[in-house]
Design a protein around this motif. Structure first.
Motif, mmCIF file in Angstrom:
data_model
loop_
_atom_site.group_PDB
_atom_site.id
_atom_site.type_symbol
_atom_site.label_atom_id
_atom_site.label_comp_id
_atom_site.label_asym_id
_atom_site.label_seq_id
_atom_site.Cartn_x
_atom_site.Cartn_y
_atom_site.Cartn_z
ATOM 1 N N UNK A 268 0.806 -1.235 0.000
ATOM 2 C CA UNK A 268 0.000 0.000 0.000
ATOM 3 C C UNK A 268 0.836 1.281 0.000
ATOM 4 N N UNK A 269 2.048 1.234 0.524
ATOM 5 C CA UNK A 269 2.905 2.421 0.528
ATOM 6 C C UNK A 269 3.384 2.812 -0.864
ATOM 7 N N UNK A 270 3.196 1.928 -1.832
ATOM 8 C CA UNK A 270 3.567 2.236 -3.209
ATOM 9 C C UNK A 270 2.463 2.990 -3.947
ATOM 10 N N UNK A 271 1.326 3.170 -3.321
ATOM 11 C CA UNK A 271 0.222 3.895 -3.942
ATOM 12 C C UNK A 271 0.613 5.339 -4.210
ATOM 13 N N UNK A 272 0.487 5.745 -5.472
ATOM 14 C CA UNK A 272 0.898 7.088 -5.873
ATOM 15 C C UNK A 272 0.599 7.266 -7.355
ATOM 16 N N UNK A 273 0.732 8.498 -7.819
ATOM 17 C CA UNK A 273 0.783 8.760 -9.254
ATOM 18 C C UNK A 273 2.248 8.650 -9.670
ATOM 19 N N UNK A 274 2.488 7.855 -10.681
ATOM 20 C CA UNK A 274 3.849 7.622 -11.174
ATOM 21 C C UNK A 274 4.062 8.416 -12.452
ATOM 22 N N UNK A 275 5.194 9.115 -12.500
ATOM 23 C CA UNK A 275 5.550 9.954 -13.634
ATOM 24 C C UNK A 275 6.894 9.501 -14.203
ATOM 25 N N UNK A 276 7.013 9.560 -15.519
ATOM 26 C CA UNK A 276 8.338 9.436 -16.115
ATOM 27 C C UNK A 276 8.781 10.813 -16.590
ATOM 28 N N UNK A 277 10.089 10.981 -16.647
ATOM 29 C CA UNK A 277 10.669 12.259 -17.027
ATOM 30 C C UNK A 277 11.945 12.011 -17.810
ATOM 31 N N UNK A 278 12.284 12.944 -18.687
ATOM 32 C CA UNK A 278 13.438 12.779 -19.561
ATOM 33 C C UNK A 278 14.313 14.025 -19.556
#
Length: 124
Positions: free
Chosen positions: A88-98
């Motif tokens: 549950x601690x991995x719950x989040x919005x995940x973004x990639x960036x370059x």
């Protein structure tokens, strides 16, 4: 137009897995160092993983080491983040960036291009 698009998020039970994708359009991803970040409600954005453009070496935050794997498919112009043993601690919005540099950087402000994010929810 330079664009990053994440996909692959969703709802998963604790212990489950997901594979996130970060697809680039308008530029060639292999020349860019790619970072994955996440942001949970009420928390600051944190770096999760990064892969060098120069040699493909990968780096991970301590909280995900051994559970997450970053990889790149230059032919597909896509970077992946495999998420295993989710909790549950991995719950989040995940973004990639370059950013067009050779080696990983951990600070979000140093990245030039960002995707819109994909929601990962870990819950039973």
């Amino acid at each position: 137009q330079l664009q990053l698009v994440e996909s692959g998020g969703g709802l998963v039970q604790p212990g489950g897995s997901l594979r996130l994708s970060c697809a680039a359009s308008g530029f060639t991803l292999r020349y860019y160092t790619i970072g994955w970040f996440r942001q949970a409600p009420g928390k600051e954005r944190e770096g999760v993983s990064c892969i060098n453009s120069s040699d493909g070496r990968a780096y991970y935050a301590d909280s995900v080491k051994g559970r997450f794997t970053i990889s790149r498919d230059n032919a597909e112009n896509t970077v992946y983040l495999q998420l295993n043993s989710l909790n549950p601690e991995d719950t989040a919005v995940y973004y990639c960036a370059a950013v067009r540099i050779s080696l990983c950087v951990s600070v979000a402000i140093q990245y030039d291009y960002w995707g819109q994010g994909t929601q990962v929810t870990v819950s039973s």
